[in-house]
Design a protein around this motif. Structure first.
Motif, PDB file in Angstrom:
ATOM      1  N   SER A 128     -22.917   6.771  -3.911  1.00  0.00           N
ATOM      2  CA  SER A 128     -23.210   7.974  -4.694  1.00  0.00           C
ATOM      3  C   SER A 128     -24.481   8.662  -4.232  1.00  0.00           C
ATOM      4  N   LYS A 129     -25.337   7.945  -3.509  1.00  0.00           N
ATOM      5  CA  LYS A 129     -26.538   8.560  -2.953  1.00  0.00           C
ATOM      6  C   LYS A 129     -26.174   9.572  -1.870  1.00  0.00           C
ATOM      7  N   TYR A 130     -24.998   9.393  -1.277  1.00  0.00           N
ATOM      8  CA  TYR A 130     -24.495  10.365  -0.314  1.00  0.00           C
ATOM      9  C   TYR A 130     -23.771  11.490  -1.037  1.00  0.00           C
ATOM     10  N   ASN A 131     -22.789  11.099  -1.838  1.00  0.00           N
ATOM     11  CA  ASN A 131     -21.976  12.062  -2.567  1.00  0.00           C
ATOM     12  C   ASN A 131     -21.403  11.362  -3.790  1.00  0.00           C
ATOM     13  N   LYS A 132     -21.694  11.877  -4.965  1.00  0.00           N
ATOM     14  CA  LYS A 132     -21.311  11.201  -6.204  1.00  0.00           C
ATOM     15  C   LYS A 132     -19.811  11.055  -6.335  1.00  0.00           C
ATOM     16  N   GLU A 133     -19.067  12.117  -6.010  1.00  0.00           N
ATOM     17  CA  GLU A 133     -17.609  12.069  -6.152  1.00  0.00           C
ATOM     18  C   GLU A 133     -16.993  11.068  -5.168  1.00  0.00           C
ATOM     19  N   LYS A 134     -17.468  11.090  -3.927  1.00  0.00           N
ATOM     20  CA  LYS A 134     -16.930  10.172  -2.922  1.00  0.00           C
ATOM     21  C   LYS A 134     -17.302   8.734  -3.269  1.00  0.00           C
ATOM     22  N   GLY A 135     -18.512   8.528  -3.776  1.00  0.00           N
ATOM     23  CA  GLY A 135     -18.918   7.193  -4.190  1.00  0.00           C
ATOM     24  C   GLY A 135     -18.030   6.640  -5.284  1.00  0.00           C
ATOM     25  N   GLU A 136     -17.709   7.494  -6.254  1.00  0.00           N
ATOM     26  CA  GLU A 136     -16.843   7.075  -7.351  1.00  0.00           C
ATOM     27  C   GLU A 136     -15.426   6.820  -6.853  1.00  0.00           C
ATOM     28  N   GLU A 137     -14.980   7.636  -5.916  1.00  0.00           N
ATOM     29  CA  GLU A 137     -13.635   7.475  -5.363  1.00  0.00           C
ATOM     30  C   GLU A 137     -13.483   6.138  -4.635  1.00  0.00           C
ATOM     31  N   ILE A 138     -14.452   5.788  -3.805  1.00  0.00           N
ATOM     32  CA  ILE A 138     -14.380   4.540  -3.049  1.00  0.00           C
ATOM     33  C   ILE A 138     -14.557   3.342  -3.972  1.00  0.00           C
ATOM     34  N   LYS A 139     -15.468   3.453  -4.920  1.00  0.00           N
ATOM     35  CA  LYS A 139     -15.647   2.383  -5.902  1.00  0.00           C
ATOM     36  C   LYS A 139     -14.336   2.123  -6.646  1.00  0.00           C
ATOM     37  N   ASN A 140     -13.671   3.174  -7.086  1.00  0.00           N
ATOM     38  CA  ASN A 140     -12.406   3.023  -7.809  1.00  0.00           C
ATOM     39  C   ASN A 140     -11.315   2.438  -6.919  1.00  0.00           C
ATOM     40  N   PHE A 141     -11.333   2.814  -5.646  1.00  0.00           N
ATOM     41  CA  PHE A 141     -10.335   2.275  -4.709  1.00  0.00           C
ATOM     42  C   PHE A 141     -10.494   0.759  -4.585  1.00  0.00           C
ATOM     43  N   ILE A 142     -11.734   0.301  -4.435  1.00  0.00           N
ATOM     44  CA  ILE A 142     -11.984  -1.139  -4.299  1.00  0.00           C
ATOM     45  C   ILE A 142     -11.662  -1.858  -5.606  1.00  0.00           C
ATOM     46  N   ASP A 143     -12.027  -1.251  -6.733  1.00  0.00           N
ATOM     47  CA  ASP A 143     -11.754  -1.876  -8.026  1.00  0.00           C
ATOM     48  C   ASP A 143     -10.251  -1.936  -8.285  1.00  0.00           C
ATOM     49  N   ASN A 144      -9.539  -0.916  -7.843  1.00  0.00           N
ATOM     50  CA  ASN A 144      -8.084  -0.908  -7.947  1.00  0.00           C
ATOM     51  C   ASN A 144      -7.489  -2.043  -7.122  1.00  0.00           C
ATOM     52  N   ALA A 145      -8.058  -2.258  -5.924  1.00  0.00           N
ATOM     53  CA  ALA A 145      -7.591  -3.350  -5.059  1.00  0.00           C
ATOM     54  C   ALA A 145      -7.862  -4.703  -5.713  1.00  0.00           C
ATOM     55  N   ARG A 146      -9.009  -4.818  -6.392  1.00  0.00           N
ATOM     56  CA  ARG A 146      -9.337  -6.064  -7.099  1.00  0.00           C
ATOM     57  C   ARG A 146      -8.317  -6.347  -8.201  1.00  0.00           C
ATOM     58  N   GLU A 147      -8.042  -5.334  -9.000  1.00  0.00           N
ATOM     59  CA  GLU A 147      -7.108  -5.512 -10.107  1.00  0.00           C
ATOM     60  C   GLU A 147      -5.695  -5.811  -9.593  1.00  0.00           C
ATOM     61  N   TYR A 148      -5.323  -5.155  -8.503  1.00  0.00           N
ATOM     62  CA  TYR A 148      -4.002  -5.369  -7.920  1.00  0.00           C
ATOM     63  C   TYR A 148      -3.865  -6.802  -7.406  1.00  0.00           C
ATOM     64  N   ARG A 149      -4.919  -7.303  -6.763  1.00  0.00           N
ATOM     65  CA  ARG A 149      -4.908  -8.681  -6.288  1.00  0.00           C
ATOM     66  C   ARG A 149      -4.791  -9.659  -7.462  1.00  0.00           C
ATOM     67  N   GLU A 150      -5.474  -9.366  -8.564  1.00  0.00           N
ATOM     68  CA  GLU A 150      -5.423 -10.244  -9.730  1.00  0.00           C
ATOM     69  C   GLU A 150      -4.047 -10.236 -10.387  1.00  0.00           C
ATOM     70  N   ILE A 151      -3.363  -9.095 -10.342  1.00  0.00           N
ATOM     71  CA  ILE A 151      -2.004  -9.034 -10.892  1.00  0.00           C
ATOM     72  C   ILE A 151      -1.103 -10.041 -10.185  1.00  0.00           C
ATOM     73  N   PHE A 152      -1.257 -10.145  -8.864  1.00  0.00           N
ATOM     74  CA  PHE A 152      -0.418 -11.076  -8.103  1.00  0.00           C
ATOM     75  C   PHE A 152      -0.951 -12.496  -8.152  1.00  0.00           C
ATOM     76  N   SER A 153      -2.179 -12.667  -8.637  1.00  0.00           N
ATOM     77  CA  SER A 153      -2.722 -14.008  -8.803  1.00  0.00           C
ATOM     78  C   SER A 153      -2.312 -14.625 -10.131  1.00  0.00           C
ATOM     79  N   TYR A 154      -2.146 -13.775 -11.171  1.00  0.00           N
ATOM     80  CA  TYR A 154      -1.945 -14.313 -12.522  1.00  0.00           C
ATOM     81  C   TYR A 154      -0.588 -13.983 -13.147  1.00  0.00           C
ATOM     82  N   LYS A 155      -0.021 -12.823 -12.830  1.00  0.00           N
ATOM     83  CA  LYS A 155       1.235 -12.425 -13.482  1.00  0.00           C
ATOM     84  C   LYS A 155       2.397 -12.275 -12.510  1.00  0.00           C
ATOM     85  N   PHE A 156       2.144 -11.773 -11.341  1.00  0.00           N
ATOM     86  CA  PHE A 156       3.138 -11.643 -10.278  1.00  0.00           C
ATOM     87  C   PHE A 156       4.374 -10.852 -10.710  1.00  0.00           C
ATOM     88  N   PRO A 157       4.304  -9.512 -10.658  1.00  0.00           N
ATOM     89  CA  PRO A 157       5.446  -8.672 -11.062  1.00  0.00           C
ATOM     90  C   PRO A 157       6.693  -8.934 -10.225  1.00  0.00           C
TER      91      PRO A 157
END
Length: 281
Positions: A128-157
């Motif tokens: 966000s020190k570079y660009n607030k919107e881009k920082g939030e976008e990349i942060k959300n992308f990584i957090d989305n990847a974390r949650e997606y990995r956990e879905i397949f670790s615990y529930k496995f659709p």
């Protein structure tokens, strides 16, 4: 940017994602932060930053292996491993940025055991020190990847993989950005060191222990390869250089070679993906 740093490295992803004004503004901020560190340099700080840069390089190399594995698995229709491989490639590149950042303190090595959630939040703050919107976008992308990995670790659709945005190509792009930011931070430190320090410092090998010692209760592993590489760095360059300058051909070959099966040339070869996110020598 090159005028401010006199830097040889080509920052393709950084220039693609951020404006010259955003990049130069951050270079100045990094120069100020690192100046406050190098002007109070000590053997402990020398040891810390040599170690931080070395571990950051290993984060790049580990993500290289993970993403290469993801591409190879995808080609073989081995999709079940994708959520894990993509998430940890992102997480390790995020750790690389944190390790090379002057805003993130060592705290007796606590930086090495930062939780996943905190790592993701901190990387969002740094970007966000570079660009607030881009920082939030990349942060959300990584957090989305974390949650997606956990879905397949615990529930496995039962439907299998369903996240179209979290794919190998997008993950590679994010990792490339994170690696270039890490390189930028490391070169600013190198320049600051050269400007403010005239005395040569050794490293504290007791502090280096965390760089080649692994495990806690059930595992007690001393990695001789890590110890050898850290010894070479401490004897030859003695101080923190940029990631690209510290990363040698031998280091890369040995790291990637540990995942190569020389008995069957058709199996996964990490060398085929050596430059997937960073121009490894």
């Amino acid at each position: 940017m090159h005028k401010l740093l006199d830097d040889y490295f080509e920052y393709f992803s950084l220039h693609r994602e951020f404006s010259s004004h955003e990049i130069n503004r951050n270079i100045i901020s990094l120069q100020n932060e690192f100046a406050s560190i190098t002007k109070t340099w000590s053997m402990q700080l020398n040891s810390e930053w040599v170690l931080r840069d070395y571990i950051a390089i290993k984060m790049i190399l580990s993500s290289t292996v993970l993403l290469g594995s993801a591409k190879y698995a995808n080609e073989k229709n081995l999709k079940i491993v994708e959520p894990y491989l993509l998430y940890y490639s992102l997480l390790n590149c995020a750790r690389c940025v944190i390790l090379t950042s002057p805003y993130c303190k060592w705290k007796n090595g606590d930086i090495l055991t930062m939780t996943h959630k905190k790592t993701i939040n901190v990387i969002g703050d740094i970007l966000s020190k570079y660009n607030k919107e881009k920082g939030e976008e990349i942060k959300n992308f990584i957090d989305n990847a974390r949650e997606y990995r956990e879905i397949f670790s615990y529930k496995f659709p039962a439907k299998g993989l369903t996240n179209n945005k979290l794919n190998i190509e997008n993950t590679i792009l994010i990792c490339q950005i994170l690696c270039e930011i890490s390189q930028l931070q490391s070169i600013v430190l190198e320049k600051s060191y050269n400007k403010n320090i005239t005395e040569e410092y050794d490293v504290d090998w007791e502090m280096m222990d965390v760089g080649y010692s692994y495990g806690d209760v059930n595992i007690n592993l001393i990695d001789e390869e890590d110890g050898f590489r850290l010894h070479l760095i401490s004897k030859k360059q003695k101080s923190p250089y940029s990631l690209a300058s510290t990363m040698t051909e031998g280091m890369v070959m040995d790291f990637l070679g540990a995942w190569y099966d020389d008995e069957n040339e058709e199996n996964f070869n990490p060398d085929d993906y050596a430059d997937i996110i960073f121009p490894c020598p």
